[in-house]
Write a protein that holds these residues in place. Structure first.
Motif, PDB file in Angstrom:
ATOM      1  N   ILE A  25       6.582 142.375  51.436  1.00  0.00           N
ATOM      2  CA  ILE A  25       5.319 141.990  50.802  1.00  0.00           C
ATOM      3  C   ILE A  25       5.459 140.637  50.120  1.00  0.00           C
ATOM      4  CG2 ILE A  25       3.644 142.624  49.011  1.00  0.00           C
ATOM      5  CD1 ILE A  25       4.791 145.569  49.465  1.00  0.00           C
ATOM      6  N   GLY A  26       4.506 139.763  50.374  1.00  0.00           N
ATOM      7  CA  GLY A  26       4.453 138.474  49.683  1.00  0.00           C
ATOM      8  C   GLY A  26       3.186 138.414  48.851  1.00  0.00           C
ATOM      9  N   ILE A  27       3.334 138.063  47.589  1.00  0.00           N
ATOM     10  CA  ILE A  27       2.185 137.990  46.680  1.00  0.00           C
ATOM     11  C   ILE A  27       2.033 136.532  46.227  1.00  0.00           C
ATOM     12  CG2 ILE A  27       1.265 138.721  44.436  1.00  0.00           C
ATOM     13  CD1 ILE A  27       1.543 141.184  46.004  1.00  0.00           C
ATOM     14  N   GLY A  28       0.809 136.002  46.336  1.00  0.00           N
ATOM     15  CA  GLY A  28       0.642 134.591  46.000  1.00  0.00           C
ATOM     16  C   GLY A  28      -0.522 134.289  45.083  1.00  0.00           C
ATOM     17  N   GLU A  29      -1.034 133.086  45.239  1.00  0.00           N
ATOM     18  CA  GLU A  29      -1.985 132.480  44.291  1.00  0.00           C
ATOM     19  C   GLU A  29      -3.179 133.355  43.915  1.00  0.00           C
ATOM     20  OE1 GLU A  29      -0.425 130.927  46.771  1.00  0.00           O
ATOM     21  OE2 GLU A  29      -0.462 128.728  46.566  1.00  0.00           O
ATOM     22  N   GLY A 210      -2.745 137.048  49.681  1.00  0.00           N
ATOM     23  CA  GLY A 210      -3.269 136.019  48.789  1.00  0.00           C
ATOM     24  C   GLY A 210      -2.334 134.848  48.574  1.00  0.00           C
ATOM     25  N   VAL A 211      -1.560 134.528  49.607  1.00  0.00           N
ATOM     26  CA  VAL A 211      -0.600 133.425  49.497  1.00  0.00           C
ATOM     27  C   VAL A 211      -1.242 132.148  50.042  1.00  0.00           C
ATOM     28  CG1 VAL A 211       1.664 132.573  50.185  1.00  0.00           C
ATOM     29  CG2 VAL A 211       1.320 135.031  49.797  1.00  0.00           C
ATOM     30  N   GLY A 212      -1.364 131.133  49.195  1.00  0.00           N
ATOM     31  CA  GLY A 212      -1.968 129.881  49.630  1.00  0.00           C
ATOM     32  C   GLY A 212      -0.934 128.899  50.131  1.00  0.00           C
ATOM     33  N   MET A 213      -1.269 127.617  50.051  1.00  0.00           N
ATOM     34  CA  MET A 213      -0.358 126.583  50.543  1.00  0.00           C
ATOM     35  C   MET A 213       0.336 125.847  49.392  1.00  0.00           C
ATOM     36  SD  MET A 213      -0.151 126.842  53.729  1.00  0.00           S
ATOM     37  CE  MET A 213       0.565 125.328  54.360  1.00  0.00           C
ATOM     38  N   GLY A 214       0.289 126.422  48.184  1.00  0.00           N
ATOM     39  CA  GLY A 214       0.910 125.785  47.030  1.00  0.00           C
ATOM     40  C   GLY A 214       2.418 125.613  47.191  1.00  0.00           C
ATOM     41  N   TRP A 221       5.722 130.167  55.210  1.00  0.00           N
ATOM     42  CA  TRP A 221       6.485 129.748  56.391  1.00  0.00           C
ATOM     43  C   TRP A 221       7.609 130.724  56.745  1.00  0.00           C
ATOM     44  CZ3 TRP A 221       6.673 123.892  54.646  1.00  0.00           C
ATOM     45  CH2 TRP A 221       5.391 123.353  54.802  1.00  0.00           C
ATOM     46  N   PRO A 222       8.408 131.163  55.751  1.00  0.00           N
ATOM     47  CA  PRO A 222       9.456 132.139  56.120  1.00  0.00           C
ATOM     48  C   PRO A 222       8.891 133.431  56.720  1.00  0.00           C
ATOM     49  CG  PRO A 222       9.729 131.412  53.829  1.00  0.00           C
ATOM     50  CD  PRO A 222       8.496 130.762  54.350  1.00  0.00           C
ATOM     51  N   SER A 241      -9.435 132.274  51.570  1.00  0.00           N
ATOM     52  CA  SER A 241      -9.809 130.923  52.003  1.00  0.00           C
ATOM     53  C   SER A 241      -8.987 130.395  53.174  1.00  0.00           C
ATOM     54  CB  SER A 241      -9.731 129.947  50.822  1.00  0.00           C
ATOM     55  OG  SER A 241      -8.482 130.047  50.190  1.00  0.00           O
ATOM     56  N   ILE A 242      -7.680 130.686  53.203  1.00  0.00           N
ATOM     57  CA  ILE A 242      -6.887 130.184  54.341  1.00  0.00           C
ATOM     58  C   ILE A 242      -6.173 131.342  55.040  1.00  0.00           C
ATOM     59  CG2 ILE A 242      -6.498 127.703  53.980  1.00  0.00           C
ATOM     60  CD1 ILE A 242      -4.220 128.374  52.132  1.00  0.00           C
ATOM     61  N   TRP A 243      -6.924 132.007  55.892  1.00  0.00           N
ATOM     62  CA  TRP A 243      -6.414 133.194  56.573  1.00  0.00           C
ATOM     63  C   TRP A 243      -5.972 132.911  58.012  1.00  0.00           C
ATOM     64  CZ3 TRP A 243     -11.543 132.286  55.292  1.00  0.00           C
ATOM     65  CH2 TRP A 243     -12.404 132.033  56.355  1.00  0.00           C
TER      66      TRP A 243
END
Ligand SMILES: [Zn+2]
Length: 268
Positions: A25-29, A210-214, A221-222, A241-243
């Protein structure tokens, strides 16, 4: 938003977790605390007014943020974390998060299964980065809490300093510390990379939430790479927004154009 359109995706997401051997699981912005509800806490709000009037107190702001984090809770984000916890609690999972607010810790997850490479509000470090020592923030919170809650004001507070060199102590996270000391998350990072190695050739459900490009080299990427190389993996990208999915994963990944917090809250 027509949320019914997403219920099928929510079902296949839950099904994929259920049948997977491992869940990454990756949790982001989209989960970041935005400190928007300060009005609910009048004592904190008046402490911030005191800072506005006296710039010499600016150092207290991150400490006030920590106070806020301790009190603010039970909102949509917490509910989303709880839903996620219910989905994975009996699975072999690992979470990487770029959030520094620590809200995830309240939902019940095993802290041994979380890595937060951007740091937290739990530890302090020397601003000058002189010695690589970290200090529990809790030790310094009592006077701050008292000053705010008793209404004594912030002017009576003494800024904590590094016992080695006398530079101010700052929170050990990428926002507060200019020379961020990565020692705070290293042990968990090692756990994480060991765990990842064991996902090779396993049925792995990858959930990028919810992981953006920040900070794309931390999760986005990983995760794409892992999804590409693991033939038995499923890959869900949930983002308001960026799916969009990369070309390589077009036939494999599932893009869900919905805020990840709302998406999880709809999983039941
Ligand atoms: Zn120092």
């Amino acid at each position: 938003m027509d949320t019914t359109a997403f219920s099928g995706l929510q079902r296949s997401f839950q099904e994929s977790i259920k049948t997977a051997q491992k869940v990454l699981i990756g949790i982001g912005e989209e989960f970041n605390e935005r400190f928007e509800k300060i009005g609910r806490f009048p004592k904190l709000a008046s402490a911030l007014n005191e800072v506005d009037a006296n710039p010499a107190l600016a150092w207290t702001v991150p400490f006030l943020e920590k106070l806020y984090l301790e009190q603010a809770g039970d909102d949509s984000r917490t509910e989303a974390y709880r839903r996620l916890y219910e989905l994975v609690k009996d699975k072999d999972y690992f979470i990487i998060t770029t959030c520094i607010d620590g809200h995830i810790q309240r939902a019940g997850f095993d802290s041994e299964r979380i890595v937060a490479p951007c740091g937290s509000y739990e530890l302090l470090q020397c601003r000058a980065g002189c010695c690589g020592k970290l200090y529990p923030a809790q030790d310094f919170m009592r006077p701050v809490r008292q000053a705010v809650m008793d209404g004594a004001g912030l002017a009576c507070l003494v800024q904590p300093v590094c016992p080695e060199c006398g530079a101010p102590l700052v929170f050990n996270n990428i926002v507060s510390a200019e020379s961020y000391d990565e020692a705070g998350y290293r042990p968990q990072w090692e756990q994480y990379t060991r765990w990842l190695q064991l996902t090779l050739n396993r049925e792995l459900c990858i959930a990028e939430l919810g992981v953006g490009m920040g900070l794309p080299n931390m999760i986005r990427w990983p995760f794409e790479k892992i999804a590409f190389y693991n033939q038995k993996s499923s890959f869900f990208r949930v983002n308001g927004s960026i799916w969009q999915m990369t070309e390589e994963l077009k036939n494999k990944g599932i893009s869900i154009g919905m805020d990840a917090v709302d998406f999880l809250r709809g999983c039941r």
